[in-house]
Design an enzyme around this catalytic site. Structure first.
Site, mmCIF file in Angstrom:
data_model
loop_
_atom_site.group_PDB
_atom_site.id
_atom_site.type_symbol
_atom_site.label_atom_id
_atom_site.label_comp_id
_atom_site.label_asym_id
_atom_site.label_seq_id
_atom_site.Cartn_x
_atom_site.Cartn_y
_atom_site.Cartn_z
ATOM 1 N N ARG A 57 0.826 -1.208 0.000
ATOM 2 C CA ARG A 57 0.000 0.000 0.000
ATOM 3 C C ARG A 57 0.861 1.259 0.000
ATOM 4 N NH1 ARG A 57 -4.693 0.503 4.119
ATOM 5 N NH2 ARG A 57 -5.251 2.080 2.562
ATOM 6 N N HIS A 105 -6.831 8.467 10.789
ATOM 7 C CA HIS A 105 -6.517 7.032 10.741
ATOM 8 C C HIS A 105 -5.029 6.759 10.524
ATOM 9 C CE1 HIS A 105 -10.982 6.067 9.593
ATOM 10 N NE2 HIS A 105 -10.805 6.310 10.874
ATOM 11 N N CYS A 113 6.458 2.777 16.980
ATOM 12 C CA CYS A 113 6.985 1.693 17.803
ATOM 13 C C CYS A 113 5.891 1.221 18.746
ATOM 14 C CB CYS A 113 8.204 2.148 18.600
ATOM 15 S SG CYS A 113 8.874 0.845 19.682
ATOM 16 N N CYS A 135 14.145 3.206 20.994
ATOM 17 C CA CYS A 135 14.393 2.198 22.041
ATOM 18 C C CYS A 135 15.107 0.955 21.528
ATOM 19 C CB CYS A 135 13.084 1.793 22.713
ATOM 20 S SG CYS A 135 11.981 0.771 21.694
ATOM 21 N N GLY A 171 -16.279 11.844 -0.669
ATOM 22 C CA GLY A 171 -15.775 10.514 -0.991
ATOM 23 C C GLY A 171 -15.774 9.523 0.149
ATOM 24 N N ALA A 215 -14.904 12.626 -8.059
ATOM 25 C CA ALA A 215 -14.339 13.689 -7.220
ATOM 26 C C ALA A 215 -13.584 14.715 -8.047
ATOM 27 C CB ALA A 215 -13.427 13.082 -6.161
#
Length: 228
Positions: A57, A105, A113, A135, A171, A215
């Site tokens: 993606r 999102h 992490c 870390c 949308g 759109a």
């Protein structure tokens, strides 16, 4: 032109840039078990599978280009006080020139992490054994809000909605909460609401006005009518 506009965008904004939507017949929900690739439990069970899914993606996102709808919203933001809230995890609005986009999102271009909470810019490909820069533990994951997790920046979004003079949804399917409830918040505040979508969403009856079509056609047309 309204002075303060809140715009919520979903997958339909970026579909014409070649980024797949979730809910159409050829969407991601038909090709993957999202319980395996988009939940904390799925990541714990098979982090390699999850990273592979998001690597694909991310590559799709990085190779895509902003479309006319992204550009129109960026132009509108230069003319009015526009808060851009998106459910999308791509960065096409920013690449079109938009600023301060609220990614509720998360973002494909960011890493998180799972051990210490540190965030950083993600490389094009991630792997389960990648160490966290802070870390050093191999607990890196995409900085994406998975199913069962709380969306980001909700207090900021609620504040913007409370001060808005117009709410626009572009949308979106109207099926994913809490974003699907924003139109109800706007209606309760007594402000006009507008749906710009390829077709009526499941919550289309809640909007005071609506326009339907691709759109890249309806968003620039609407922005032009506002005088931006």
């Amino acid at each position: 032109m309204p002075k303060r506009i809140v715009i919520l965008s979903g997958a339909g904004l970026s579909a014409e840039s070649g980024l797949g939507t979730f809910r159409d017949k050829d969407g991601l929900w038909t090709k993957y078990d999202l319980a395996e690739v988009a939940t904390p439990e799925g990541f714990a069970a098979n982090p390699a599978l999850v990273h592979g899914f998001y690597n694909a993606r991310r590559a799709n996102c990085l190779d895509a280009r902003p479309n006319a709808a992204h550009a129109a919203l960026a132009a509108l933001q230069r003319q009015a006080e526009v808060t851009l809230v998106t459910q999308n995890v791509d960065d096409l609005l920013e690449r079109a020139g938009a600023r301060d986009v609220i990614h509720m999102h998360g973002q494909l271009t960011r890493a998180l992490c799972a051990a210490c909470g540190h965030r950083w810019d993600a490389p094009r490909e991630m792997a389960p054994d990648d160490p966290c820069p802070a870390c050093a533990r191999p607990a890196t994951r995409p900085d994406i809000v998975w199913f069962g997790e709380m969306p980001y920046h909700m207090a900021m979004i609620d504040g913007a909605l409370a001060a808005a003079e117009l709410f626009v949804s572009i949308g979106t399917s109207g099926e994913v909460y809490p974003a699907a409830g924003f139109v109800q918040e706007a209606r309760a505040a007594g402000i006009p609401t507008l749906e710009l979508n390829l077709e009526p969403s499941s919550g289309s009856a809640l909007f005071t006005d609506a326009r339907y079509g691709p759109a890249t056609e309806i968003v620039p047309a609407w922005v032009a009518e506002l005088g931006a």
